[in-house]
Design an enzyme around this catalytic site. Sequence first.
Site, PDB file in Angstrom:
ATOM      1  N   LYS A 183       9.539 -42.478   7.012  1.00 50.90           N
ATOM      2  CA  LYS A 183       9.311 -40.554   6.100  1.00 50.90           C
ATOM      3  C   LYS A 183       7.975 -40.561   6.310  1.00 50.90           C
ATOM      4  O   LYS A 183       7.270 -41.698   6.214  1.00 50.90           O
ATOM      5  CB  LYS A 183       9.740 -40.910   4.854  1.00 50.90           C
ATOM      6  CG  LYS A 183       9.510 -39.763   3.908  1.00 50.90           C
ATOM      7  CD  LYS A 183       9.741 -40.001   3.040  1.00 50.90           C
ATOM      8  CE  LYS A 183       9.933 -38.525   1.798  1.00 50.90           C
ATOM      9  NZ  LYS A 183       9.117 -37.668   1.810  1.00 50.90           N
TER      10      LYS A 183
ATOM     11  N   ASP B   3       4.415 -39.296   6.365  1.00 48.99           N
ATOM     12  CA  ASP B   3       3.860 -38.445   5.407  1.00 48.99           C
ATOM     13  C   ASP B   3       3.182 -37.258   5.649  1.00 48.99           C
ATOM     14  O   ASP B   3       1.686 -37.524   5.993  1.00 48.99           O
ATOM     15  CB  ASP B   3       3.051 -39.950   4.528  1.00 48.99           C
ATOM     16  CG  ASP B   3       3.031 -39.133   3.251  1.00 48.99           C
ATOM     17  OD1 ASP B   3       2.802 -37.829   2.603  1.00 48.99           O
ATOM     18  OD2 ASP B   3       2.377 -39.409   2.883  1.00 48.99           O
TER      19      ASP B   3
ATOM     20  N   CYS C  67     -29.575 -37.912 -12.231  1.00 46.83           N
ATOM     21  CA  CYS C  67     -29.621 -39.099 -11.120  1.00 46.83           C
ATOM     22  C   CYS C  67     -29.793 -40.793 -11.089  1.00 46.83           C
ATOM     23  O   CYS C  67     -31.289 -40.806 -11.509  1.00 46.83           O
ATOM     24  CB  CYS C  67     -30.287 -38.143 -10.091  1.00 46.83           C
ATOM     25  SG  CYS C  67     -29.870 -39.321  -8.338  1.00 46.83           S
TER      26      CYS C  67
ATOM     27  N   GLU D  37      15.900 -42.864   9.383  1.00 44.35           N
ATOM     28  CA  GLU D  37      14.506 -41.983   9.799  1.00 44.35           C
ATOM     29  C   GLU D  37      13.227 -42.839   8.988  1.00 44.35           C
ATOM     30  O   GLU D  37      13.438 -42.559   7.591  1.00 44.35           O
ATOM     31  CB  GLU D  37      14.634 -40.941   9.479  1.00 44.35           C
ATOM     32  CG  GLU D  37      15.567 -40.585  10.388  1.00 44.35           C
ATOM     33  CD  GLU D  37      15.772 -39.138  10.297  1.00 44.35           C
ATOM     34  OE1 GLU D  37      15.446 -38.335   9.956  1.00 44.35           O
ATOM     35  OE2 GLU D  37      17.280 -38.604  10.414  1.00 44.35           O
TER      36      GLU D  37
ATOM     37  N   CYS E  18     -33.347 -40.826  -8.442  1.00 44.89           N
ATOM     38  CA  CYS E  18     -34.698 -40.084  -9.230  1.00 44.89           C
ATOM     39  C   CYS E  18     -34.843 -39.229 -10.747  1.00 44.89           C
ATOM     40  O   CYS E  18     -36.046 -38.774 -10.813  1.00 44.89           O
ATOM     41  CB  CYS E  18     -35.291 -39.222  -8.002  1.00 44.89           C
ATOM     42  SG  CYS E  18     -33.909 -37.637  -8.148  1.00 44.89           S
TER      43      CYS E  18
ATOM     44  N   TYR F  82      12.873 -33.654  12.571  1.00 49.16           N
ATOM     45  CA  TYR F  82      13.763 -34.436  11.755  1.00 49.16           C
ATOM     46  C   TYR F  82      14.932 -33.926  11.720  1.00 49.16           C
ATOM     47  O   TYR F  82      16.461 -34.137  10.780  1.00 49.16           O
ATOM     48  CB  TYR F  82      13.880 -35.243  10.440  1.00 49.16           C
ATOM     49  CG  TYR F  82      12.392 -34.883   9.928  1.00 49.16           C
ATOM     50  CD1 TYR F  82      13.436 -33.538   8.948  1.00 49.16           C
ATOM     51  CD2 TYR F  82      11.342 -34.945   9.526  1.00 49.16           C
ATOM     52  CE1 TYR F  82      12.990 -32.548   7.350  1.00 49.16           C
ATOM     53  CE2 TYR F  82      10.883 -34.253   8.747  1.00 49.16           C
ATOM     54  CZ  TYR F  82      11.088 -33.091   7.749  1.00 49.16           C
ATOM     55  OH  TYR F  82      10.895 -32.271   6.771  1.00 49.16           O
TER      56      TYR F  82
ATOM     57  N   CYS G 149     -36.065 -36.951  -3.793  1.00 52.46           N
ATOM     58  CA  CYS G 149     -34.386 -38.424  -4.468  1.00 52.46           C
ATOM     59  C   CYS G 149     -34.615 -39.394  -2.721  1.00 52.46           C
ATOM     60  O   CYS G 149     -34.164 -38.950  -1.923  1.00 52.46           O
ATOM     61  CB  CYS G 149     -33.402 -37.871  -4.624  1.00 52.46           C
ATOM     62  SG  CYS G 149     -32.763 -39.098  -5.283  1.00 52.46           S
TER      63      CYS G 149
ATOM     64  N   LEU H  29      14.271 -34.405  -1.263  1.00 49.59           N
ATOM     65  CA  LEU H  29      15.381 -35.198  -1.675  1.00 49.59           C
ATOM     66  C   LEU H  29      14.985 -36.247  -2.373  1.00 49.59           C
ATOM     67  O   LEU H  29      14.054 -36.310  -2.962  1.00 49.59           O
ATOM     68  CB  LEU H  29      14.718 -35.926  -0.296  1.00 49.59           C
ATOM     69  CG  LEU H  29      14.901 -35.547   1.397  1.00 49.59           C
ATOM     70  CD1 LEU H  29      14.080 -37.063   2.186  1.00 49.59           C
ATOM     71  CD2 LEU H  29      16.568 -35.533   1.338  1.00 49.59           C
TER      72      LEU H  29
ATOM     73  N   CYS I 180     -27.261 -34.841  -6.661  1.00 46.03           N
ATOM     74  CA  CYS I 180     -28.262 -34.855  -6.794  1.00 46.03           C
ATOM     75  C   CYS I 180     -29.398 -33.212  -6.599  1.00 46.03           C
ATOM     76  O   CYS I 180     -29.664 -33.208  -5.163  1.00 46.03           O
ATOM     77  CB  CYS I 180     -29.165 -35.897  -6.836  1.00 46.03           C
ATOM     78  SG  CYS I 180     -31.175 -35.680  -6.845  1.00 46.03           S
TER      79      CYS I 180
ATOM     80  N   LYS J 140      11.545 -45.475  -0.884  1.00 48.88           N
ATOM     81  CA  LYS J 140       9.971 -44.470  -0.690  1.00 48.88           C
ATOM     82  C   LYS J 140       9.801 -46.366  -1.150  1.00 48.88           C
ATOM     83  O   LYS J 140       9.747 -47.004  -1.956  1.00 48.88           O
ATOM     84  CB  LYS J 140       8.952 -43.912  -1.309  1.00 48.88           C
ATOM     85  CG  LYS J 140       9.636 -42.436  -1.090  1.00 48.88           C
ATOM     86  CD  LYS J 140       8.621 -41.909  -1.100  1.00 48.88           C
ATOM     87  CE  LYS J 140       8.011 -41.175  -2.978  1.00 48.88           C
ATOM     88  NZ  LYS J 140       7.280 -40.468  -2.750  1.00 48.88           N
TER      89      LYS J 140
ATOM     90  N   LYS K 136      19.834 -40.671   5.737  1.00 49.36           N
ATOM     91  CA  LYS K 136      20.906 -39.434   5.336  1.00 49.36           C
ATOM     92  C   LYS K 136      22.693 -39.657   5.873  1.00 49.36           C
ATOM     93  O   LYS K 136      22.238 -41.185   7.479  1.00 49.36           O
ATOM     94  CB  LYS K 136      20.456 -38.509   6.779  1.00 49.36           C
ATOM     95  CG  LYS K 136      19.224 -37.961   6.303  1.00 49.36           C
ATOM     96  CD  LYS K 136      19.083 -36.933   7.230  1.00 49.36           C
ATOM     97  CE  LYS K 136      16.538 -37.084   7.118  1.00 49.36           C
ATOM     98  NZ  LYS K 136      16.534 -36.212   8.509  1.00 49.36           N
TER      99      LYS K 136
HETATM  100  S1  IVH Z   1      14.753 -34.653   6.108  1.00 45.77           S
HETATM  101  C1  IVH Z   1      17.267 -32.345   3.237  1.00 45.77           C
HETATM  102  N1  IVH Z   1      13.654 -36.586   6.830  1.00 45.77           N
HETATM  103  O1  IVH Z   1       9.955 -35.801   2.950  1.00 45.77           O
HETATM  104  C2  IVH Z   1      16.541 -32.405   4.286  1.00 45.77           C
HETATM  105  N2  IVH Z   1      12.757 -35.289   5.376  1.00 45.77           N
HETATM  106  O2  IVH Z   1      10.341 -35.360   0.043  1.00 45.77           O
HETATM  107  C3  IVH Z   1      15.154 -32.769   3.745  1.00 45.77           C
HETATM  108  N3  IVH Z   1      10.264 -35.778   5.572  1.00 45.77           N
HETATM  109  O3  IVH Z   1       9.818 -32.220   2.355  1.00 45.77           O
HETATM  110  C4  IVH Z   1      13.986 -33.388   4.479  1.00 45.77           C
HETATM  111  N4  IVH Z   1      10.128 -37.721   6.564  1.00 45.77           N
HETATM  112  O4  IVH Z   1       8.617 -33.201   4.850  1.00 45.77           O
HETATM  113  C5  IVH Z   1      13.894 -35.358   5.970  1.00 45.77           C
HETATM  114  N5  IVH Z   1      12.783 -37.796   8.674  1.00 45.77           N
HETATM  115  C6  IVH Z   1      12.715 -36.852   7.381  1.00 45.77           C
HETATM  116  C7  IVH Z   1      11.489 -37.094   7.387  1.00 45.77           C
HETATM  117  C8  IVH Z   1      11.354 -35.972   5.873  1.00 45.77           C
HETATM  118  C9  IVH Z   1       8.978 -36.825   6.171  1.00 45.77           C
HETATM  119  C10 IVH Z   1       9.649 -35.302   4.211  1.00 45.77           C
HETATM  120  C11 IVH Z   1       9.733 -34.011   4.201  1.00 45.77           C
HETATM  121  C12 IVH Z   1      10.583 -33.588   2.801  1.00 45.77           C
HETATM  122  C13 IVH Z   1      10.319 -34.023   1.987  1.00 45.77           C
HETATM  123  C14 IVH Z   1      11.631 -34.998   1.243  1.00 45.77           C
END
Ligand code: IVH
Length: 668
Positions: free
Chosen positions: A114, A116, A405, A112, A408, A224, A429, A83, A423, A311, A287
């Site tokens: 994101k 991690d 160390c 949505e 010791c 997602y 120690c 993305l 160590c 982000k 999206k």
């Molecule tokens: S959509 C073409 N939706 O973020 C659609 N990705 O940097 C691509 N990710 O590889 C993905 N939450 O691992 C989408 N709600 C979400 C997401 C999401 C996390 C991650 C996913 C993707 C990465 C892109």
Amino acid sequence: MSGKIKAHIEKLRKEIEEHNNRYYVMNQPVISDFEYDILINELETLEKKFPEYISEKSPTRNIGSDITKEFTQYEHRYPMLSLGNTYSEEELREFDSRIKKTVSEPFEYVCELKFDGASVSITYRNGNLFRALTRGDGNKGDDVTANVRTIRSMPLKISGKKVPAEFVIRGEILMPRAVFNKLNEERIKAEITPFANPRNAAAGTLKLLDPAIVSSRSLDCQVYFLLAEELPYDNHFENLKEAASWGFSVPDSFRLCRNIEEVIQFISYWESERKNLPYDTDGVVVKVNSLALHEELGVTAKSPRWAMAYKYKAEEATTRLLSIVFQVGRTGAVTPVANLEPVLLSGSTVRRATLHNSDQIAMLDLHLNDMVYVEKGGEIIPKIVGVDHSFRDKTFKKALFISNCPECGTTLVKNEGEANHFCPNYLHCPPQIKGRIEHFISRKAMDIDGLGEETIDLLFSKDLIRNYADLYALKHEQLVPLERLGEKSSLNIMKSITKSLETPYHRVLFALGIRHVGETVAKTISRRFRTIDDLINADPEQLTSVREIGPKIASSIIAFFSDKENIEIINRLKQAGVKFGADQEAVKTGNSLNGKTIVISGLFLKHSRDEYKAIIEENGGKNSTSVSGNTSFILAGENMGQSKKEKAIELGVPLINEIEFLKIIDED
Ligand code: IVH
């Protein structure tokens, strides 16, 4: 001039590829996402300005690959793109304006969170989970089906009116922060490098070769994106809702937004609210809702034009690096810690930051007196993520890692493949001596009450203990005069030391603190080597013939008993009356199978059949070879006998798999 630019571009590409490898393959990143994005941005800008150096192989045109040789790879039916991302509202508005240039009619966005973690793409055929692939290089990915099947929120079978005969669902594999913290505590205890954050832990777990361990790590998958030749609806929002109704975990946070203002509201609402979620999130994915517009807008080399990730920036401050001190942990691992000029960062004053290990110091190229960026990510302890080079002065000295160390003086060691220096003087120690004694007395080991960390420190400082055998030489008269102890506590301590002589052999083995010998391994060893002398005399071959004992554990056991001092300590423990042999009958470790008759059938991953037989007896159960009305359940492995299976179904005897079984006896 141009040669210089070319060289710089190449250097950037190499650096980014190295970070890709650390992130996607090793799951051990050394820079933050933000710093990574800065590098990519710099490279993109240079490639735009000097198109003569554009290369199809550049990391700006290819996504980092997670492919590893341990797994089989398969093509993605629909490529897995990455993305476009931004940290600024302004760039998000530019994304909106770009779309409006192509699209004239009104349109909506879906926002949505994101999450991690590690992305997966899962194909379902006729309602059944068919195959799960990692992102890989976007075109093909690693087959992690066996691991994904263990994830409880991932349905193995689904049904619903609108389920396509074949479809792909995409989502993020996640580890809850609470599970991550517990896992890391266990890893630190077992002297395994902890994971840097829940994302790495989730991605690392997904690539384990033993699905039973994956299962024990409580991963989750939040989905997602739905893909198929024919989807239930013509828009993303309704398709997501539909997927939720089939039984997939779709986060309930996703929203429909009518314009970019509503998108920005969503982003600012979740900026602080996301911290209350059980998972790490690093932004919002925006999206376009209509699938027809996805077609119309199309994709670039790396990412779709209809989506963008906003982000959140981790909170960051700039301050001066005053000095680096080195701490020796109770396991001997050496951690560098930075002393900083105090600075305010998200509501608290930061004076120190962790530097993890020597690689981190080298990667950051730290110099004393540098102005550094300090970041508070998901973790509580802040970390140094970069250096502001404009403040660097010729007089600043390069920060060096120590070679001896600080406790010791012993020369430090760094093992191949491990991140930390340690160590090796574990017997002498000071922090390590105390660490070993603390482990010895802990509840799951010898369970000696009344002795805590502070008392151990006190006894050590008074020269009363130098190893755990010394505990059994302690005298009441020696303890009474010590500050904070007195008559009553001293008596308690003496009583619980004597009581510890009843501790069963397998727990004594665990208490010795042999590297890599945890509770489960100690139990396994105690079954095979019935006395400590059997174990001391075992050669590597005998050791590795036991399932669960690989070369790493075997060589650690051999090393432990080759040390004369350890043998002396063991002899003193023997004299004191510590149990160094299993009782004649099976070691009774629990009652969870009392009154149960169990039949074992099939192949297993974690223990051999003989070991399972012993485990059943140790927990109060009875083994039987044939299935009858008296059978409580069958411990069913892979490829279990067909006739047993049919009989079990006929008689209504439950089949319990290895993982469920280990849960019952609470081994995992
Ligand atoms: S959509 C073409 N939706 O973020 C659609 N990705 O940097 C691509 N990710 O590889 C993905 N939450 O691992 C989408 N709600 C979400 C997401 C999401 C996390 C991650 C996913 C993707 C990465 C892109």
